[in-house]
Design a protein around this motif. Structure first.
Motif, PDB file in Angstrom:
ATOM      1  N   GLY A 171       0.815  -1.212   0.000  1.00 31.72           N
ATOM      2  CA  GLY A 171       0.000   0.000   0.000  1.00 31.72           C
ATOM      3  C   GLY A 171       0.848   1.260   0.000  1.00 31.72           C
ATOM      4  N   THR A 172       1.904   1.269   0.819  1.00 33.30           N
ATOM      5  CA  THR A 172       2.796   2.435   0.872  1.00 33.30           C
ATOM      6  C   THR A 172       3.489   2.644  -0.466  1.00 33.30           C
ATOM      7  OG1 THR A 172       3.200   2.140   3.242  1.00 33.30           O
ATOM      8  CG2 THR A 172       4.816   3.429   2.000  1.00 33.30           C
ATOM      9  N   ASP A 173       4.008   1.565  -1.052  1.00 35.14           N
ATOM     10  CA  ASP A 173       4.705   1.676  -2.337  1.00 35.14           C
ATOM     11  C   ASP A 173       3.760   2.116  -3.448  1.00 35.14           C
ATOM     12  OD1 ASP A 173       7.038   0.948  -1.130  1.00 35.14           O
ATOM     13  OD2 ASP A 173       7.236  -0.996  -2.121  1.00 35.14           O
ATOM     14  N   PHE A 174       2.561   1.598  -3.443  1.00 35.40           N
ATOM     15  CA  PHE A 174       1.570   1.967  -4.465  1.00 35.40           C
ATOM     16  C   PHE A 174       1.264   3.459  -4.388  1.00 35.40           C
ATOM     17  CE2 PHE A 174      -2.762   2.443  -6.105  1.00 35.40           C
ATOM     18  CZ  PHE A 174      -2.656   1.791  -7.327  1.00 35.40           C
ATOM     19  N   LYS A 175       1.107   3.964  -3.193  1.00 35.42           N
ATOM     20  CA  LYS A 175       0.809   5.385  -3.002  1.00 35.42           C
ATOM     21  C   LYS A 175       1.974   6.255  -3.476  1.00 35.42           C
ATOM     22  CE  LYS A 175      -0.543   8.741   0.555  1.00 35.42           C
ATOM     23  NZ  LYS A 175      -0.866   8.924   2.004  1.00 35.42           N
ATOM     24  N   ILE A 176       3.200   5.844  -3.179  1.00 38.93           N
ATOM     25  CA  ILE A 176       4.377   6.612  -3.590  1.00 38.93           C
ATOM     26  C   ILE A 176       4.506   6.636  -5.112  1.00 38.93           C
ATOM     27  CG2 ILE A 176       6.908   6.638  -3.570  1.00 38.93           C
ATOM     28  CD1 ILE A 176       6.774   5.615  -0.686  1.00 38.93           C
ATOM     29  N   VAL A 177       4.198   5.510  -5.768  1.00 41.45           N
ATOM     30  CA  VAL A 177       4.268   5.453  -7.228  1.00 41.45           C
ATOM     31  C   VAL A 177       3.321   6.463  -7.854  1.00 41.45           C
ATOM     32  CG1 VAL A 177       3.708   4.045  -9.257  1.00 41.45           C
ATOM     33  CG2 VAL A 177       5.077   3.075  -7.410  1.00 41.45           C
ATOM     34  N   TRP A 178       2.086   6.509  -7.379  1.00 38.30           N
ATOM     35  CA  TRP A 178       1.121   7.442  -7.951  1.00 38.30           C
ATOM     36  C   TRP A 178       1.480   8.885  -7.646  1.00 38.30           C
ATOM     37  CZ3 TRP A 178      -1.685   6.482 -11.853  1.00 38.30           C
ATOM     38  CH2 TRP A 178      -2.161   5.194 -12.084  1.00 38.30           C
ATOM     39  N   GLN A 179       2.012   9.153  -6.459  1.00 41.93           N
ATOM     40  CA  GLN A 179       2.451  10.510  -6.133  1.00 41.93           C
ATOM     41  C   GLN A 179       3.632  10.923  -7.005  1.00 41.93           C
ATOM     42  OE1 GLN A 179       3.131  10.054  -1.879  1.00 41.93           O
ATOM     43  NE2 GLN A 179       1.242  11.145  -1.410  1.00 41.93           N
ATOM     44  N   THR A 180       4.494   9.959  -7.327  1.00 39.44           N
ATOM     45  CA  THR A 180       5.644  10.243  -8.187  1.00 39.44           C
ATOM     46  C   THR A 180       5.184  10.641  -9.577  1.00 39.44           C
ATOM     47  OG1 THR A 180       7.064   8.703  -6.971  1.00 39.44           O
ATOM     48  CG2 THR A 180       7.746   9.289  -9.215  1.00 39.44           C
TER      49      THR A 180
END
Length: 200
Positions: A171-180
């Motif tokens: 979940g954390t990685d998925f959120k960071i990808v979209w924010q990137t």
């Protein structure tokens, strides 16, 4: 389970797929770099990875040969003359990062994690060692990159790196990808003075 097995499996899968998809573009960028400046198309530099170990980082070269190595906080207009004809575009679009897919495939890095630092970033390296965030494999993007990028000082970077190390999950990685994706599109965290980042 995610940190030990799933994260690495996803890194391998997506790095292979992205390398295949981006290979024509990477060939074009290589030709343009060679045609507009002297020197190799790739820039390589030793960076610090897990537990302070070093690896060779690959990037498309966006600075002239012999450009001084500085930290992100020290980069400024004085280095503008060192940027190649297409260097600014490569950096602003993050296309200079594409060769780092090979670092991910090799296992040096992950897609998500703390930014890999050079020797000039001694303060952040020390802080990471102290708070334990250097136990995480460095990434192309991470929590610090989507929360200020080059505007962060050493303490703030180390703080975000620690937060990520303590909360690694899908979940954390998925959120960071979209924010990137958002930050790359709107080019946040990049100023004229900070185009000359610490890599070259």
């Amino acid at each position: 389970m995610y940190r030990l097995y799933v994260k690495r499996s996803l890194d391998v899968l997506f790095s292979v797929l992205m390398l295949i998809a981006a290979s024509p573009l990477m060939v074009i960028i290589t030709i343009l770099i060679k045609a507009t400046s002297d020197g190799p198309a790739l820039f390589t530099q030793k960076r610090h990875g897990v537990d302070g170990s070093t690896f060779t980082l690959y990037k498309f070269r966006s600075m002239r040969q012999g450009a001084p190595i500085v930290s992100a906080q020290d980069a400024g207009k004085t280095l503008d003359s060192q940027i190649t004809a297409i260097g600014s575009f490569l950096r602003e679009s993050s296309l200079d990062e594409l060769p780092q897919l090979f670092n991910i495939l090799k296992g040096d890095r992950s897609f998500i994690g703390p930014r890999p630092l050079a020797d000039v970033d001694k303060e952040t390296l020390i802080l990471r060692a102290e708070n334990g965030s250097d136990t995480v494999k460095p990434g192309i993007t991470g929590l610090a990159q989507v929360n200020g990028r080059n505007f962060l000082n050493a303490e703030e970077k180390a703080h975000y790196d620690k937060l990520y190390a303590d909360s690694i999950s899908f979940g954390t990685d998925f959120k960071i990808v979209w924010q990137t994706f958002y930050h790359v599109i709107v080019r946040t965290g990049i100023t004229h003075e900070q185009i000359a980042r610490k890599y070259e």
